[in-house]
Design an enzyme around this catalytic site. Sequence first.
Site, PDB file in Angstrom:
ATOM      1  N   ASP B  89      -6.324   0.133  -5.183  1.00 41.63           N
ATOM      2  CA  ASP B  89      -7.186   1.099  -4.482  1.00 41.63           C
ATOM      3  C   ASP B  89      -6.497   2.456  -4.496  1.00 41.63           C
ATOM      4  OD1 ASP B  89      -8.556  -1.240  -3.897  1.00 41.63           O
ATOM      5  OD2 ASP B  89      -8.913  -0.729  -1.800  1.00 41.63           O
ATOM      6  N   LYS B 151     -15.064   3.563  -3.264  1.00 47.14           N
ATOM      7  CA  LYS B 151     -14.735   3.165  -1.888  1.00 47.14           C
ATOM      8  C   LYS B 151     -14.829   4.382  -0.976  1.00 47.14           C
ATOM      9  CE  LYS B 151     -10.614   1.375   0.612  1.00 47.14           C
ATOM     10  NZ  LYS B 151      -9.231   0.848   0.458  1.00 47.14           N
ATOM     11  N   LYS B 180     -17.211  -0.295  -2.042  1.00 43.63           N
ATOM     12  CA  LYS B 180     -16.418  -0.835  -0.939  1.00 43.63           C
ATOM     13  C   LYS B 180     -16.521   0.125   0.242  1.00 43.63           C
ATOM     14  CE  LYS B 180     -11.655  -2.123   0.427  1.00 43.63           C
ATOM     15  NZ  LYS B 180     -10.256  -2.394  -0.039  1.00 43.63           N
TER      16      LYS B 180
END
Lengths: 220, 220, 220, 220
Positions: B89, B151, B180
């Site tokens: 991430d 995300k 996400k």
Amino acid sequence: MKLNSYIDHTLLKPTATKNEIIKLCNEAITYDFFAVCVNGCYVALANELLSDSSVKVCSVIGFPLGAMATEAKVFEAKNAIAQGADEIDMVINLGALKNKHYDFVFDDINQVKKAIGDHTLKVILEISELSYDEISKASSICVDAKADFVKTSTGFSSGGASIEAINIMKKAINGKAKMKASGGIRDYDTAKTYIDLGVDRLGVSSGIAIMNGTKSNSNY
Amino acid sequence: MKLNSYIDHTLLKPTATKNEIIKLCNEAITYDFFAVCVNGCYVALANELLSDSSVKVCSVIGFPLGAMATEAKVFEAKNAIAQGADEIDMVINLGALKNKHYDFVFDDINQVKKAIGDHTLKVILEISELSYDEISKASSICVDAKADFVKTSTGFSSGGASIEAINIMKKAINGKAKMKASGGIRDYDTAKTYIDLGVDRLGVSSGIAIMNGTKSNSNY
Amino acid sequence: MKLNSYIDHTLLKPTATKNEIIKLCNEAITYDFFAVCVNGCYVALANELLSDSSVKVCSVIGFPLGAMATEAKVFEAKNAIAQGADEIDMVINLGALKNKHYDFVFDDINQVKKAIGDHTLKVILEISELSYDEISKASSICVDAKADFVKTSTGFSSGGASIEAINIMKKAINGKAKMKASGGIRDYDTAKTYIDLGVDRLGVSSGIAIMNGTKSNSNY
Amino acid sequence: MKLNSYIDHTLLKPTATKNEIIKLCNEAITYDFFAVCVNGCYVALANELLSDSSVKVCSVIGFPLGAMATEAKVFEAKNAIAQGADEIDMVINLGALKNKHYDFVFDDINQVKKAIGDHTLKVILEISELSYDEISKASSICVDAKADFVKTSTGFSSGGASIEAINIMKKAINGKAKMKASGGIRDYDTAKTYIDLGVDRLGVSSGIAIMNGTKSNSNY
């Protein structure tokens, strides 16, 4: 006192644009600050802008959490030096410190120091997250690991520099490293108080306000 | 709905200790969460603890500011994979995005993706810092740069996921990447709302509270 | 120096329970603090608990925004006195100050002072929201309106006391009122620094930590 | 859906100036919002500005801590009504609620309701400070004490409205009071989500952004 020579003129907010970094560097030249302090993505730009000046380039490493793998801190530091950084401000591994994994904390710092050689290494303790005993112990580890400076704060946690923390750091360091106070220093009188306490460098985003006796609301 | 399979069980506070990571991993096994999400210094530990389970290891890169040099992001990502991370991430470069340096933003992401190959790459936009247009543009760049997920948030900025942002992301992504949602999701009903909107993964530090219908005050 | 006699032992968080107030009052007796500082709903309780001691009861008014109608501030102050408060810490009207409606600011303070007679009135400026000029002007208005103290901060805004603000207040007040520093004072050295600057009272929620030389993470 | 009719157009920051309140009122007329929500010192001004419109004036009481003495809340509410407020948003006594002093919590609300008669009373729970059980119990007490609305948040605490909290409030209220969601609602989709859940009123400082589909960074 020539306050300007104590100042790392700092801009670390993640949304800072190229033009803001150019302005920061120009201000540092105008006021003859010691250094600018920027995120890694702006080291090359700052180096280029300041190449004809005496203002140094400082970059942050493992910032602001300090929870990066040691290998990544080492690479990031070497990469910053390669792109023109003169000084490195890395964040200590707070979880390991809390856990009393002092060998890990030492090694994390010492490997970065070895990687950057004679370049100045400052280690940020993030004192707002630490007890007095942890501040003292962390300062001693920094000295043992050959850090050049112990620094109070990132400016991204719940609090910045405090007088008490500086006094605790000074006692633990015992003249074997320098001190940088950062976080929440926004005016001349506060800056001078820290220097009178023995601080060698100030990390401030309010350098212009401090020099001009006006006021800033910045948190750094 | 098997909510557990949507959850990246997350602990990213810089003071997290080894014991807290062990607890996190054990909880992830008990509840059969999709992954744990930890800082780089704990990837090897999490990998070891989860080796006999189906729970994946996710690590954050350039976190939480995203302002690290691209070279450092690439190294940090490769290092995390080498130490056992399954997913990465990373935080987008917000300054470049604000500055409309879209080639830089693309390249920053794309180089990390190339470095980690088939491993899953999620790119954190930090939507609280962005306008709607910036959220949309950033989502498109993520798709172009071959990110697997877009995300919403790091959990370290002023705000977390929002319904509007998810809707904007969904439109921009147009099925070419997953989503996400993270930041401020602390209860079952909110988690379910995001899944109903089309979110594929939830980054939460309140996974246990969400599964048990109790309440957490965590900011992540 | 008898630091204890400078301290208003303070607990203003809205979730404070009866038992926490009882503990606060007992601590104030043990350490012989000057006063306790509590929200209005606990004035009667504190008065009862401290009736046999020399510790005074201080209550906050229009707290922490200061944006209540003047009539409501006056009533709240009179009500607190009637229930046993010895001292009143009111918040200045920040919007009127920003707007340079100095007559309104004066009147807002002066009416409260008239309502409470010889009881001590402290006026909180909330310096984190003010420019240096506004801090200076507000201090002068407080003096003109017969405030007994000018106080820096509520502890509920983005910042607390600062050395610079105290120096500006001191100059504007010119000996015609006392000063109370509050917000972010959590250790002995910082407390002593403010007293050395001429501060007459300290508002702290970390009074025990300050007296014992330990550390608090409280924001007040 | 006529979203505008659900909105209390809100400006409660303590530094708000007269001109900002004038702008707020003009916007409320332009967009035909249900009400403006202002601090007590601006009730008379808002009442004057909105006298020829259908926009109502709402004022906050005991705001934002809710820890004022009951007598002061009652006076402040009556004073606001006398100066032209149509609706009252008071904050519940959080310390008494935490302490399970439910009679005190009931009485604190009920006395304000009695004082303002047919005027609408909304009671703010500050859900970010409460457990699910406390949200449920507080909602029931509000109903028993004849509150017209139960409201989620002040916008001055660590979090705002949440879907889960609304669902818990709805179940506890069981149709016997209305609901107002506030705190962190900054876009159309989120606003609509709350209305679809059964919310009767929205407290937002981003009313214009919500109506126009743009974005606000306000915390309220």
